[in-house]
Design a protein around this motif. Structure first.
Motif, PDB file in Angstrom:
ATOM      1  N   ASP A   1       3.386   4.220 -25.842  1.00 37.09           N
ATOM      2  CA  ASP A   1       2.728   4.454 -24.545  1.00 37.09           C
ATOM      3  C   ASP A   1       3.495   3.709 -23.455  1.00 37.09           C
ATOM      4  N   PRO A   2       4.584   4.293 -22.941  1.00 37.98           N
ATOM      5  CA  PRO A   2       5.418   3.530 -22.001  1.00 37.98           C
ATOM      6  C   PRO A   2       4.698   3.097 -20.737  1.00 37.98           C
ATOM      7  N   LEU A   3       3.770   3.916 -20.222  1.00 34.74           N
ATOM      8  CA  LEU A   3       3.053   3.506 -19.011  1.00 34.74           C
ATOM      9  C   LEU A   3       2.162   2.300 -19.284  1.00 34.74           C
ATOM     10  N   VAL A   4       1.526   2.271 -20.444  1.00 39.51           N
ATOM     11  CA  VAL A   4       0.690   1.122 -20.804  1.00 39.51           C
ATOM     12  C   VAL A   4       1.550  -0.129 -20.901  1.00 39.51           C
ATOM     13  N   VAL A   5       2.712  -0.006 -21.535  1.00 40.99           N
ATOM     14  CA  VAL A   5       3.619  -1.150 -21.675  1.00 40.99           C
ATOM     15  C   VAL A   5       4.076  -1.650 -20.311  1.00 40.99           C
ATOM     16  N   LEU A   6       4.444  -0.734 -19.432  1.00 40.81           N
ATOM     17  CA  LEU A   6       4.928  -1.139 -18.115  1.00 40.81           C
ATOM     18  C   LEU A   6       3.823  -1.784 -17.290  1.00 40.81           C
ATOM     19  N   ARG A   7       2.615  -1.288 -17.402  1.00 37.97           N
ATOM     20  CA  ARG A   7       1.509  -1.917 -16.673  1.00 37.97           C
ATOM     21  C   ARG A   7       1.200  -3.309 -17.215  1.00 37.97           C
ATOM     22  N   GLU A   8       1.376  -3.480 -18.517  1.00 35.43           N
ATOM     23  CA  GLU A   8       1.214  -4.814 -19.082  1.00 35.43           C
ATOM     24  C   GLU A   8       2.304  -5.761 -18.558  1.00 35.43           C
ATOM     25  N   LEU A   9       3.529  -5.257 -18.465  1.00 36.37           N
ATOM     26  CA  LEU A   9       4.589  -6.088 -17.896  1.00 36.37           C
ATOM     27  C   LEU A   9       4.271  -6.475 -16.457  1.00 36.37           C
ATOM     28  N   ARG A  10       3.775  -5.524 -15.678  1.00 34.57           N
ATOM     29  CA  ARG A  10       3.362  -5.845 -14.305  1.00 34.57           C
ATOM     30  C   ARG A  10       2.321  -6.945 -14.295  1.00 34.57           C
ATOM     31  N   ARG A  11       1.384  -6.854 -15.213  1.00 35.08           N
ATOM     32  CA  ARG A  11       0.293  -7.834 -15.241  1.00 35.08           C
ATOM     33  C   ARG A  11       0.804  -9.241 -15.501  1.00 35.08           C
ATOM     34  N   VAL A  12       1.748  -9.378 -16.425  1.00 33.59           N
ATOM     35  CA  VAL A  12       2.191 -10.724 -16.815  1.00 33.59           C
ATOM     36  C   VAL A  12       3.325 -11.249 -15.953  1.00 33.59           C
ATOM     37  N   LEU A  13       3.870 -10.402 -15.078  1.00 33.77           N
ATOM     38  CA  LEU A  13       4.883 -10.876 -14.136  1.00 33.77           C
ATOM     39  C   LEU A  13       4.224 -11.513 -12.924  1.00 33.77           C
TER      40      LEU A  13
ATOM     41  N   LEU B   1      10.696  -4.194  -9.093  1.00 28.78           N
ATOM     42  CA  LEU B   1       9.901  -5.350  -8.723  1.00 28.78           C
ATOM     43  C   LEU B   1       8.419  -5.085  -8.889  1.00 28.78           C
ATOM     44  N   SER B   2       7.725  -6.096  -9.401  1.00 24.52           N
ATOM     45  CA  SER B   2       6.262  -6.056  -9.435  1.00 24.52           C
ATOM     46  C   SER B   2       5.757  -6.301  -8.017  1.00 24.52           C
ATOM     47  N   PRO B   3       4.690  -5.608  -7.597  1.00 29.06           N
ATOM     48  CA  PRO B   3       4.197  -5.785  -6.229  1.00 29.06           C
ATOM     49  C   PRO B   3       3.828  -7.231  -5.940  1.00 29.06           C
TER      50      PRO B   3
ATOM     51  N   THR C   1      12.915   7.613 -16.954  1.00 27.04           N
ATOM     52  CA  THR C   1      12.773   6.169 -16.778  1.00 27.04           C
ATOM     53  C   THR C   1      12.272   5.779 -15.397  1.00 27.04           C
ATOM     54  N   VAL C   2      12.940   6.253 -14.359  1.00 25.98           N
ATOM     55  CA  VAL C   2      12.582   5.829 -12.996  1.00 25.98           C
ATOM     56  C   VAL C   2      11.185   6.297 -12.632  1.00 25.98           C
ATOM     57  N   ALA C   3      10.832   7.521 -13.014  1.00 28.28           N
ATOM     58  CA  ALA C   3       9.488   8.028 -12.726  1.00 28.28           C
ATOM     59  C   ALA C   3       8.424   7.199 -13.439  1.00 28.28           C
ATOM     60  N   LEU C   4       8.683   6.787 -14.668  1.00 24.09           N
ATOM     61  CA  LEU C   4       7.731   5.951 -15.394  1.00 24.09           C
ATOM     62  C   LEU C   4       7.521   4.615 -14.682  1.00 24.09           C
ATOM     63  N   LEU C   5       8.599   4.007 -14.242  1.00 21.82           N
ATOM     64  CA  LEU C   5       8.493   2.732 -13.533  1.00 21.82           C
ATOM     65  C   LEU C   5       7.672   2.882 -12.256  1.00 21.82           C
ATOM     66  N   THR C   6       7.935   3.938 -11.530  1.00 23.00           N
ATOM     67  CA  THR C   6       7.205   4.178 -10.277  1.00 23.00           C
ATOM     68  C   THR C   6       5.730   4.451 -10.555  1.00 23.00           C
ATOM     69  N   ASP C   7       5.462   5.273 -11.563  1.00 21.04           N
ATOM     70  CA  ASP C   7       4.071   5.585 -11.909  1.00 21.04           C
ATOM     71  C   ASP C   7       3.302   4.344 -12.354  1.00 21.04           C
ATOM     72  N   ALA C   8       4.006   3.379 -12.929  1.00 18.34           N
ATOM     73  CA  ALA C   8       3.360   2.144 -13.369  1.00 18.34           C
ATOM     74  C   ALA C   8       3.166   1.145 -12.234  1.00 18.34           C
ATOM     75  N   GLY C   9       3.622   1.487 -11.038  1.00 24.33           N
ATOM     76  CA  GLY C   9       3.399   0.626  -9.884  1.00 24.33           C
ATOM     77  C   GLY C   9       4.547  -0.279  -9.505  1.00 24.33           C
ATOM     78  N   PHE C  10       5.675  -0.175 -10.204  1.00 32.41           N
ATOM     79  CA  PHE C  10       6.851  -0.950  -9.834  1.00 32.41           C
ATOM     80  C   PHE C  10       7.560  -0.309  -8.645  1.00 32.41           C
ATOM     81  N   THR C  11       8.305  -1.116  -7.932  1.00 30.81           N
ATOM     82  CA  THR C  11       9.188  -0.627  -6.879  1.00 30.81           C
ATOM     83  C   THR C  11      10.622  -0.766  -7.364  1.00 30.81           C
ATOM     84  N   VAL C  12      11.292   0.349  -7.582  1.00 31.56           N
ATOM     85  CA  VAL C  12      12.673   0.325  -8.066  1.00 31.56           C
ATOM     86  C   VAL C  12      13.585   0.016  -6.880  1.00 31.56           C
TER      87      VAL C  12
END
Length: 216
Positions: free
Chosen positions: A113-125, A205-207, A170-181
Motif C-alpha cells: 500500500d504505497p499511499l499508506v506507507v507514504l502517509r506514515e512517512l509524512r507523519r513521522v517526519l 518535502l513534508s508540509p 512515483t511522483v503522483a503517489l508522492l503528491t497524492d500522499a501530501g508531499f511537495t516534490v
C-alpha cells in the motif's frame, strides 16, 4: 510467506540492488541527508556506504529477516548507528515528527500500500522534513509503447520478484500522499531494458506548519 518469498527473493534483491550501476544513483539520492533518518525498504543495506557525514542515526524498516542478516557486515562497518526499527512501513513504530529526513530506494514498487506507507512517512517526519527517493516505475507518458510492455510484463514480474510493480507512478503517489516534490529527475537507467529502467530520483518535502492534515 512461502519458501521462495522468504529465502530466495531477498537474495535476488540483494544481488540486483547491489549492482555496480546502482551505486551512482545511491550516492545521488543520499546526498544532503542529515540528522536522524528513517529508511524504508532497507533491504541488505546497500545504501549504508553512501550516508553522508550529516546523518547521525538511521532507523531501518525491513520486513525480511534474511535481508537484515545479509546487511550485517555493512551495518557493522557503518560509521552511522543503524538499528532495525520495524518490519512494516504501513505502521511505523514512532511518534509524530520524530525524524529529520527519510530515504526510499526502489521500495515503493513493492510495498503493498504505497499511499499508506507514504502517509506514515509524512507523519513521522518533522514539518518540512525531506524524503529522498529513487524509484523505478511507470514510463513517461509519451512512451506509450514502453508503458504497454510494462503492463504486459508486470504480472509475471510481480510473481518472480516478490510483488515488484513496473507501473506505479512515483511522483503522483508522492503528491497524492501530501508531499511537495521539490526536485525530480526522470530518466531511463543505462544498459537496462526500458520497461525496467524508468527512474525517478528526487526530494519531496513534508508540509510545514499549516500544511494539509493527514487523513487517519
Amino acid at each position: 510467506m512461502g519458501f521462495y518469498a522468504e529465502r530466495i527473493v531477498p537474495r535476488i534483491v540483494d544481488a540486483a540492488c547491489g549492482a555496480r550501476a546502482a551505486r551512482p544513483l545511491r550516492r545521488r539520492v543520499c546526498a544532503g541527508l542529515a540528522g536522524e533518518v528513517v529508511e524504508i525498504g532497507f533491504g541488505s543495506g546497500h545504501n549504508v556506504p553512501f550516508y553522508p557525514p550529516g546523518v547521525t542515526a538511521v532507523a531501518a524498516i525491513e520486513p525480511s529477516d534474511l535481508g537484515w542478516g545479509l546487511a550485517a557486515d555493512r551495518v557493522r562497518a557503518s560509521r552511522v548507528p543503524v538499528r532495525r526499527a520495524g518490519p512494516d512501513g504501513r505502521s511505523l513504530p514512532f511518534e509524530d515528527g520524530t525524524f529529520d529526513a527519510a530515504l526510499s530506494t526502489w521500495t515503493l514498487c513493492t510495498v503493498p500500500d504505497p499511499l499508506v506507507v507514504l502517509r506514515e512517512l509524512r507523519r513521522v517526519l518533522k514539518p518540512g522534513g525531506a524524503l529522498h527517493f529513487v524509484e523505478h516505475g511507470l514510463a513517461p507518458q509519451e512512451d506509450r509503447r514502453v508503458r504497454r510492455r510494462q503492463r504486459r510484463i508486470e504480472p509475471l514480474h510481480k510473481r518472480l520478484s516478490g510483488g515488484c510493480h513496473l507501473t506505479r507512478p512515483t511522483v503522483a503517489l508522492l503528491t497524492d500522499a501530501g508531499f511537495t516534490v521539490t526536485e525530480v529527475d526522470v530518466f531511463y537507467q543505462e544498459r537496462v531494458p526500458k520497461p525496467f529502467a524508468a527512474q525517478s530520483l528526487g526530494i519531496a518535502l513534508s508540509p510545514g506548519p499549516g500544511g494539509p492534515e493527514l487523513s487517519r
